[in-house]
Design a protein around this motif. Structure first.
Motif, PDB file in Angstrom:
ATOM      1  N   ALA A 101       0.860  -1.185   0.000  1.00 40.02           N
ATOM      2  CA  ALA A 101       0.000   0.000   0.000  1.00 40.02           C
ATOM      3  C   ALA A 101       0.895   1.233   0.000  1.00 40.02           C
ATOM      4  O   ALA A 101       2.018   1.200   0.507  1.00 40.02           O
ATOM      5  CB  ALA A 101      -0.911   0.011   1.214  1.00 40.02           C
ATOM      6  N   LEU A 110      -4.212   0.655  -2.250  1.00 40.43           N
ATOM      7  CA  LEU A 110      -3.835  -0.753  -2.213  1.00 40.43           C
ATOM      8  C   LEU A 110      -3.345  -1.105  -3.615  1.00 40.43           C
ATOM      9  O   LEU A 110      -4.045  -0.864  -4.598  1.00 40.43           O
ATOM     10  CB  LEU A 110      -5.057  -1.576  -1.835  1.00 40.43           C
ATOM     11  N   GLU A 127      -5.664   4.023   6.238  1.00 44.21           N
ATOM     12  CA  GLU A 127      -5.070   2.700   6.380  1.00 44.21           C
ATOM     13  C   GLU A 127      -6.050   1.712   7.008  1.00 44.21           C
ATOM     14  O   GLU A 127      -6.131   0.558   6.583  1.00 44.21           O
ATOM     15  CB  GLU A 127      -3.802   2.818   7.226  1.00 44.21           C
ATOM     16  N   MET A 130      -8.478   0.371   4.501  1.00 48.05           N
ATOM     17  CA  MET A 130      -7.810  -0.538   3.570  1.00 48.05           C
ATOM     18  C   MET A 130      -7.556  -1.899   4.216  1.00 48.05           C
ATOM     19  O   MET A 130      -7.809  -2.937   3.618  1.00 48.05           O
ATOM     20  CB  MET A 130      -6.496   0.095   3.097  1.00 48.05           C
TER      21      MET A 130
END
Length: 185
Positions: A101, A110, A127, A130
């Motif tokens: 990432a 990603l 984050e 993801m």
């Protein structure tokens, strides 16, 4: 960052999406079985590029070096002070996957090229979003009850076998996604 780097990232993803999943055996023959890692060792980037085949570990190892060469490391306000990092997800039976990432323009992306059903670049707000996306994707893929995710920056050694690779990630990585029980259906 300018549009040129965005185009370079897309170009890298498109190129790697054409590679196969598997690994070259000691005779140079490509092995694409998912259950036979008896002779697997982490590939050098040169061998990965030459053979155009690798496991997710090989793809991610190549990708992070590429991103580092293009200035995606140690930028403030990125993925906890890292502009790019790798993630390792593992289930209760040690099925696993790695991915990369990166952060660009305050979004987390990603970068997937080895899990052929899900190749591409996906944009996330942060984050956490993801990691949740990927952990749930992996859980559904294998009907797993327990999922753990580690974030890592330490590069595994070339020629490392699967057991040593997994131990390296767990020893030097940061556990970022807790064990979760899958709801009963």
């Amino acid at each position: 960052m300018n549009n040129n780097i965005c185009e370079e990232i897309k170009k890298l993803n498109n190129t790697l999406n054409q590679f196969e999943w598997g690994y070259p055996d000691e005779n140079g023959k490509n092995v694409v079985e998912t259950d036979n890692f008896e002779n697997y060792q982490l590939l050098s980037n040169n061998k990965f590029l030459k053979n155009k085949i690798g496991t997710c570990w090989d793809y991610t190892n190549y990708e992070i070096i590429w991103f580092m060469k293009h200035g995606f490391i140690h930028t403030k306000n990125a993925l906890r002070n890292e502009m790019v990092c790798c993630y390792y997800v593992e289930s209760e039976d040690e099925s696993n996957h790695t991915w990369l990432a990166y952060m660009l323009n305050d979004f987390v992306y990603l970068f997937e090229s080895s899990w052929k059903s899900y190749v591409g670049i996906k944009k996330f707000i942060n984050e956490f979003e993801m990691i949740n996306y990927y952990a749930n994707l992996f859980r559904q893929y294998g009907n797993y009850k327990i999922i753990n995710v580690w974030k890592y920056m330490r590069f595994p050694c070339i020629n490392m076998d699967p057991w040593d690779f997994m131990q390296n990630i767990k020893q030097y990585g940061k556990h970022v996604y807790p064990k979760l029980n899958k709801k009963s259906s």
